[in-house]
Design a protein around this motif. Structure first.
Motif, short mmCIF file in Angstrom:
data_model
loop_
_atom_site.label_atom_id
_atom_site.label_comp_id
_atom_site.label_asym_id
_atom_site.label_seq_id
_atom_site.Cartn_x
_atom_site.Cartn_y
_atom_site.Cartn_z
N TRP A 63 91.49 50.45 -76.70
CA TRP A 63 90.43 49.48 -76.93
C TRP A 63 89.93 48.85 -75.64
N THR A 64 90.77 48.77 -74.61
CA THR A 64 90.31 48.26 -73.32
C THR A 64 89.32 49.23 -72.71
N GLU A 65 89.63 50.52 -72.81
CA GLU A 65 88.71 51.54 -72.32
C GLU A 65 87.39 51.49 -73.11
N ALA A 66 87.51 51.30 -74.41
CA ALA A 66 86.31 51.23 -75.24
C ALA A 66 85.45 50.02 -74.88
N LEU A 67 86.09 48.93 -74.49
CA LEU A 67 85.35 47.74 -74.09
C LEU A 67 84.57 47.97 -72.80
N SER A 78 83.45 61.67 -80.45
CA SER A 78 82.01 61.79 -80.68
C SER A 78 81.29 60.54 -80.19
N PRO A 79 80.06 60.67 -79.70
CA PRO A 79 79.30 59.51 -79.23
C PRO A 79 79.15 58.44 -80.30
N LYS A 80 78.96 58.84 -81.57
CA LYS A 80 78.80 57.87 -82.64
C LYS A 80 80.07 57.06 -82.86
N LEU A 81 81.22 57.75 -82.84
CA LEU A 81 82.48 57.06 -83.03
C LEU A 81 82.78 56.14 -81.86
N TRP A 82 82.54 56.64 -80.64
CA TRP A 82 82.80 55.81 -79.46
C TRP A 82 81.89 54.58 -79.44
N SER A 83 80.65 54.74 -79.88
CA SER A 83 79.74 53.61 -79.95
C SER A 83 80.29 52.54 -80.89
N PHE A 84 80.90 52.98 -81.99
CA PHE A 84 81.52 52.03 -82.92
C PHE A 84 82.69 51.32 -82.23
N HIS A 123 83.13 50.83 -79.06
CA HIS A 123 82.59 49.96 -78.02
C HIS A 123 82.04 48.67 -78.61
N ARG A 124 81.39 48.77 -79.75
CA ARG A 124 80.83 47.58 -80.40
C ARG A 124 81.91 46.67 -80.95
N MET A 125 82.99 47.27 -81.46
CA MET A 125 84.05 46.48 -82.08
C MET A 125 85.08 45.96 -81.09
N ALA A 126 85.14 46.54 -79.90
CA ALA A 126 86.21 46.25 -78.95
C ALA A 126 86.38 44.76 -78.62
N PRO A 127 85.31 44.01 -78.34
CA PRO A 127 85.51 42.59 -78.01
C PRO A 127 86.24 41.82 -79.12
N LYS A 128 85.85 42.05 -80.37
CA LYS A 128 86.48 41.35 -81.48
C LYS A 128 87.90 41.83 -81.72
N VAL A 129 88.10 43.14 -81.61
CA VAL A 129 89.45 43.69 -81.82
C VAL A 129 90.41 43.15 -80.78
N LEU A 130 90.01 43.15 -79.53
CA LEU A 130 90.89 42.67 -78.45
C LEU A 130 91.11 41.16 -78.54
N ALA A 131 90.22 40.46 -79.22
CA ALA A 131 90.39 39.02 -79.42
C ALA A 131 91.27 38.72 -80.64
#
Length: 248
Positions: free
Chosen positions: A97-101, A112-118, A120-128
């Protein structure tokens, strides 16, 4: 995916199978019942994605040889078929998730780009430690979808930022046939998949059969680190981690 396997018929079949697995698992954020809204939103997203792919997919057109085209061949599975004997040995890939952020595109070239985009979008909330984001990730990614054939029902909960919980109803035939091996294998694989998808420290698992508790265990992340899963007896390992199995 080859053009042949992207035909609208195959896409529709894959959509139906994915939605079946998605509906088999409930995400319960508050402990009072499945999060219906989250599940419906995830189903709509899946349907939209499959519809978009089906709209652009072109079925393979055979050459004009005068012969009847052969039926499409099934896709060869990348992994061996899951059984109780090997269920716990493999698990989903761990999401960084840090990499995704930090990155808008995946560096491994496999996601896949679509999955990684998801991600990346969720990473701030997940890491919080946002448990609402946890529920959205679990509902959308459906990490336990391939385990639904081994249970009669399954509910996931997010009781806190550092813990996930899974409650499943045992499949009577599998429980009778495999006993403690079934309970150990299913519990360990469930924990491994949940620890892979979200950055929590522990997963609490309870397995019941007609309101009678058959297994209860809390796996901590550090207990699974550097373990050679292929050499473990899952039931023995579960008990070594403080879990309890009721074979009566």
């Amino acid at each position: 995916m080859s053009e042949e396997n992207k035909s609208p018929t195959n896409i529709n079949n894959a959509q139906e199978e994915w939605l079946r697995r998605l509906k088999a698992i409930g995400v319960d954020l508050w402990g009072n019942g499945p999060s219906q809204q989250a599940r419906e939103e995830a189903e709509q997203a899946v349907e939209k994605d499959f519809a978009a792919e089906a709209a652009t997919a072109q079925p393979t057109v055979p050459a004009a040889t005068g012969k009847k085209p052969e039926a499409p061949q099934p896709v060869t599975a990348k992994r061996p078929k899951l059984t109780i004997e090997n269920l716990w040995i493999t698990a989903d890939e761990t999401v960084d998730w840090t990499e995704a952020l930090l990155r808008e595109t995946a560096r491994d070239g496999l996601t896949s780009p679509k999955l990684w985009s998801f991600y990346h979008r969720m990473a701030p909330k997940v890491l919080a430690g946002d448990t609402g984001a946890y529920a959205e990730v679990l509902t959308t990614i459906n990490p336990l979808g391939d385990l639904t054939e081994y249970v009669s029902g399954m509910v996931l909960r997010t009781p806190g930022p550092d813990q996930l919980e899974c409650i499943f109803e045992c499949q009577p035939d599998d429980l009778e046939k495999y006993g403690r091996d079934y309970l150990g294998a299913l519990s360990l694989r469930t924990a491994r998949d949940l620890l892979a998808i979200l950055p929590v420290s522990e997963v609490k698992i309870t397995g019941n059969l007609e309101k009678e508790q058959k297994v209860k265990v809390t796996f901590h992340r550090h207990q699974l680190l550097k373990k050679k899963m292929a050499f473990l007896n899952p039931a023995d390992f579960l008990e070594a981690c403080g879990g309890e199995i009721n074979e009566d």
